[in-house]
Design a protein around this motif. Structure first.
Motif, PDB file in Angstrom:
ATOM      1  N   PRO A 206      78.845  20.433 -39.936  1.00 23.15           N
ATOM      2  CA  PRO A 206      78.156  20.166 -38.662  1.00 23.15           C
ATOM      3  C   PRO A 206      76.821  19.451 -38.836  1.00 23.15           C
ATOM      4  O   PRO A 206      76.274  18.914 -37.877  1.00 23.15           O
ATOM      5  N   GLN A 207      76.300  19.424 -40.081  1.00 19.23           N
ATOM      6  CA  GLN A 207      75.009  18.751 -40.318  1.00 19.23           C
ATOM      7  C   GLN A 207      75.146  17.226 -40.336  1.00 19.23           C
ATOM      8  O   GLN A 207      74.143  16.514 -40.259  1.00 19.23           O
ATOM      9  N   VAL A 208      76.374  16.725 -40.405  1.00 16.95           N
ATOM     10  CA  VAL A 208      76.611  15.272 -40.376  1.00 16.95           C
ATOM     11  C   VAL A 208      76.955  14.867 -38.940  1.00 16.95           C
ATOM     12  O   VAL A 208      78.001  15.248 -38.416  1.00 16.95           O
ATOM     13  N   ALA A 209      76.057  14.113 -38.317  1.00 18.75           N
ATOM     14  CA  ALA A 209      76.269  13.685 -36.928  1.00 18.75           C
ATOM     15  C   ALA A 209      77.313  12.583 -36.876  1.00 18.75           C
ATOM     16  O   ALA A 209      77.288  11.654 -37.680  1.00 18.75           O
ATOM     17  N   GLN A 210      78.236  12.697 -35.935  1.00 22.29           N
ATOM     18  CA  GLN A 210      79.254  11.666 -35.729  1.00 22.29           C
ATOM     19  C   GLN A 210      78.823  10.747 -34.587  1.00 22.29           C
ATOM     20  O   GLN A 210      78.420  11.227 -33.520  1.00 22.29           O
ATOM     21  N   VAL A 211      78.917   9.442 -34.825  1.00 26.47           N
ATOM     22  CA  VAL A 211      78.468   8.463 -33.834  1.00 26.47           C
ATOM     23  C   VAL A 211      79.607   7.486 -33.544  1.00 26.47           C
ATOM     24  O   VAL A 211      80.208   6.933 -34.468  1.00 26.47           O
ATOM     25  N   ASP A 212      79.915   7.308 -32.268  1.00 22.62           N
ATOM     26  CA  ASP A 212      80.889   6.279 -31.881  1.00 22.62           C
ATOM     27  C   ASP A 212      80.346   5.532 -30.674  1.00 22.62           C
ATOM     28  O   ASP A 212      79.335   5.922 -30.099  1.00 22.62           O
ATOM     29  N   GLY A 213      81.028   4.452 -30.301  1.00 19.64           N
ATOM     30  CA  GLY A 213      80.468   3.568 -29.274  1.00 19.64           C
ATOM     31  C   GLY A 213      80.964   3.786 -27.864  1.00 19.64           C
ATOM     32  O   GLY A 213      80.600   3.017 -26.970  1.00 19.64           O
ATOM     33  N   ALA A 214      81.788   4.818 -27.621  1.00 17.65           N
ATOM     34  CA  ALA A 214      82.455   4.944 -26.322  1.00 17.65           C
ATOM     35  C   ALA A 214      81.479   4.989 -25.138  1.00 17.65           C
ATOM     36  O   ALA A 214      81.666   4.278 -24.145  1.00 17.65           O
TER      37      ALA A 214
END
Length: 265
Positions: A206-214
């Motif tokens: 959970p410490q790794v943030a997930q980023v997407d462009g939606a």
């Protein structure tokens, strides 16, 4: 004057663009949408640039003639990084693309180490090199091709289990890269991948943030259509290339999103 019933056309190789559709419904719930899945061409990531450019521009030209959309969104990173310019030359309506969310990831990272997971075709594009130079200069971008995740996301939306080995392989390949111990942000550079957010969080933590462009794409579409009138004439439409049977298993996910029965293009 735009016809109030004129749809927004969302195009993807498969079901990944539904992540963009979901974000669009939050900001423009009243807009009529036709979602076009090129299941006959899936997957795009293993094709050559020339194959993708010809296929996407040809299909979108024919779809624009048939559906008369007010705006086209290429809800596919691979198709956008390769064919966006060509499609804009062919179509007379606004065309919104999908590019890897390197800019927001660079703003978010605290350690300066960012992972980028995409298809083989996406991660080798000069477009991605340019985004890295422009927005992540001085940061470390660890790129990994994960074509298996496209199939995994397609399966998951059809109610089938995700093979944990596929997720573990992606994690292991990034973890083996120099500097990976500082990874704190992961760019999901394929619209399919947010469908696997839970599985990816389990692998990366959970410490790794997930980023997407939606969300960014949805806001861009809403901005371009500001002030226009919308009048839906029925449920949103989901069309596929190739045999309609290729969409088998998607019915619950599509019904939950307000789509009518799957149609052949």
């Amino acid at each position: 004057m735009v016809d109030a019933a004129s749809p927004v056309l969302l195009f993807d190789s498969g079901v990944g663009g539904l992540t963009v559709y979901d974000a669009l419904r939050e900001v423009l719930p009243q807009a009529p949408v036709i979602y076009a899945a090129d299941l006959a061409g899936l997957p795009y990531g293993t094709k050559t640039e020339a194959q993708i450019a010809a296929r996407v521009s040809g299909l979108l030209g024919r779809m624009a003639e048939r559906f008369r959309p007010r705006l086209v969104c290429i809800a596919c990173n691979t198709a956008s990084t390769i064919a966006l310019g060509m499609v804009r030359e062919v179509l007379a309506v606004p065309v919104v693309g999908t590019v890897p969310a390197i800019k927001p990831a660079a703003a978010l990272t605290k350690t300066g180490t960012i992972g980028l997971v995409g298809t083989e075709a996406t991660i080798r594009q000069a477009y991605v090199d340019d985004l890295e130079t422009k927005f992540a200069n001085g940061k470390q971008l660890l790129r990994v091709a994960a074509p298996g995740l496209v199939e995994a996301a397609e399966a998951k939306l059809r109610g089938r289990p995700v093979d944990p080995a596929l997720i573990a392989d992606v994690h292991a390949r990034i973890a083996a890269m120099p500097g990976a111990e500082n990874l704190d942000t992961l760019v999901l550079a394929c619209t399919h991948f947010p469908l696997l957010a839970d599985e990816l969080e389990e692998a990366f933590g959970p410490q790794v943030a997930q980023v997407d462009g939606a969300q960014g794409i949805a806001r861009r579409i809403a901005h371009l259509l500001e002030g226009q009138e919308f009048a839906a004439t029925g449920p949103n439409r989901f069309v596929v290339t190739g045999p309609i049977e290729a969409a088998a298993g998607l019915e619950p996910a599509l019904a939950a999103r307000g789509f009518g029965p799957v149609e052949a293009f």
